[in-house]
Design a protein around this motif. Structure first.
Motif, PDB file in Angstrom:
ATOM      1  N   GLY A  87       0.803  -1.222   0.000  1.00 55.07           N
ATOM      2  CA  GLY A  87       0.000   0.000   0.000  1.00 55.07           C
ATOM      3  C   GLY A  87       0.833   1.268   0.000  1.00 55.07           C
ATOM      4  O   GLY A  87       0.305   2.363   0.154  1.00 55.07           O
ATOM      5  N   LEU A 117      -8.075   6.980  -0.487  1.00 47.89           N
ATOM      6  CA  LEU A 117      -6.680   7.429  -0.410  1.00 47.89           C
ATOM      7  C   LEU A 117      -6.404   8.660  -1.269  1.00 47.89           C
ATOM      8  O   LEU A 117      -5.288   9.169  -1.267  1.00 47.89           O
ATOM      9  CB  LEU A 117      -5.737   6.297  -0.841  1.00 47.89           C
ATOM     10  N   GLU A 136      -5.018  11.846   0.400  1.00 50.81           N
ATOM     11  CA  GLU A 136      -3.675  11.665   0.938  1.00 50.81           C
ATOM     12  C   GLU A 136      -2.604  11.558  -0.146  1.00 50.81           C
ATOM     13  O   GLU A 136      -1.467  11.972   0.052  1.00 50.81           O
ATOM     14  CB  GLU A 136      -3.655  10.393   1.788  1.00 50.81           C
ATOM     15  N   THR A 137      -2.976  11.007  -1.317  1.00 49.35           N
ATOM     16  CA  THR A 137      -1.942  10.657  -2.296  1.00 49.35           C
ATOM     17  C   THR A 137      -1.954  11.459  -3.594  1.00 49.35           C
ATOM     18  O   THR A 137      -0.929  11.546  -4.264  1.00 49.35           O
ATOM     19  CB  THR A 137      -2.050   9.166  -2.666  1.00 49.35           C
ATOM     20  N   ASP A 192      -6.107   1.763   8.153  1.00 49.52           N
ATOM     21  CA  ASP A 192      -5.915   3.041   7.453  1.00 49.52           C
ATOM     22  C   ASP A 192      -6.150   2.899   5.950  1.00 49.52           C
ATOM     23  O   ASP A 192      -5.403   3.464   5.131  1.00 49.52           O
ATOM     24  CB  ASP A 192      -4.512   3.586   7.726  1.00 49.52           C
ATOM     25  N   ASP A 193      -7.160   2.107   5.563  1.00 48.29           N
ATOM     26  CA  ASP A 193      -7.525   1.891   4.164  1.00 48.29           C
ATOM     27  C   ASP A 193      -6.403   1.255   3.353  1.00 48.29           C
ATOM     28  O   ASP A 193      -6.341   1.407   2.138  1.00 48.29           O
ATOM     29  CB  ASP A 193      -7.960   3.218   3.500  1.00 48.29           C
ATOM     30  N   ARG A 194      -5.518   0.528   4.021  1.00 49.60           N
ATOM     31  CA  ARG A 194      -4.411  -0.131   3.320  1.00 49.60           C
ATOM     32  C   ARG A 194      -4.501  -1.631   3.564  1.00 49.60           C
ATOM     33  O   ARG A 194      -5.421  -2.281   3.092  1.00 49.60           O
ATOM     34  CB  ARG A 194      -3.075   0.480   3.748  1.00 49.60           C
TER      35      ARG A 194
END
Length: 234
Positions: free
Chosen positions: A56, A66, A69-70, A120-122
């Motif tokens: 991830g 995500l 964040e990304t 954490d969505d990973r």
């Protein structure tokens, strides 16, 4: 090492899947910053990742949990011919994974599982085995093609039509081994006798990670404990 390189490199892994007729999201390989920027304009919603990224990390997207964040990091990424990035259309679906024990190209133990809860969505922290003949067929094709010997794990994105799109390969044991019994694992490694498929409905969790999520995000605690209900500790 040749076989490990083929599956570790997400570019060559995607090529292998296409060769074997396995579904893969449409992909553009970027070897420069300019190519990466151009590739992200190909689709309204895109997902980018490093050819040798893992866990991830080394990812960027403009859609989904995500994105905030990304997405901003895309301008700082500088792919090279030696370290390219893949850009794919963002497919909406369910993440699934599989883990298999293979002897000289023959799968002897296989589990497919999904993540009722992720950190954490990973990566997943609760693992539940599911019925997935599609994942078994995919691993059998790849194992036979590479004459694989050892353990091998896959990630998939399952769309609403049930298609298991190949995402990446981890040439090692992963969380899927936790939904096999110790006896199944031992037999598969040292005295295999045909194919064993882990049945649907087995559930395991990383207890410390579930508690961490509940403590750090109190509003999610009820949902966290519901997702972990019935799971035994890893």
């Amino acid at each position: 090492l040749d076989a490990l390189t083929v599956v570790n490199d997400k570019v060559t892994f995607a090529d292998l899947c296409r060769k074997l007729g396995l579904p893969v999201a449409e992909t553009i390989t970027a070897t420069s910053k300019e190519e990466l920027q151009a590739a992200t304009g190909r689709w309204e919603h895109w997902f980018a990742r490093a050819a040798f990224g893992r866990g991830g990390l080394d990812i960027a997207t403009n859609y989904g949990p995500l994105a905030a964040e990304t997405e901003a990091s895309i301008g700082t990424i500088e792919p090279t011919p030696e370290s390219p990035w893949l850009v794919q259309e963002f497919l909406v679906g369910t993440d699934r994974c599989s883990w298999s024990v293979v002897h000289h190209g023959e799968v002897v133990l296989h589990s497919c599982y999904q993540h009722p809860l992720a950190i954490d969505d990973r990566g997943g922290i609760v693992f539940e085995s599911v019925d997935s003949p599609e994942s078994l067929a995919a691993v059998q094709k790849i194992a036979k093609e590479l004459n694989w010997h050892g353990q091998i794990s896959m990630d998939y994105l399952v769309t609403e039509d049930g298609v298991h799109h190949m995402v990446e390969c981890n040439p090692r044991p992963t969380a899927g081994c936790t939904v096999a019994t110790a006896e199944e694992f031992d037999t598969a490694l040292f005295a295999p006798d045909g194919l064993v498929v882990v049945p649907a409905g087995r559930k395991k969790m990383i207890k410390a990670a579930v508690l961490r999520d509940a403590l750090m995000h109190p509003s999610r605690a009820k949902a966290d404990f519901a997702a972990a209900k019935g799971a035994k500790g890893v």
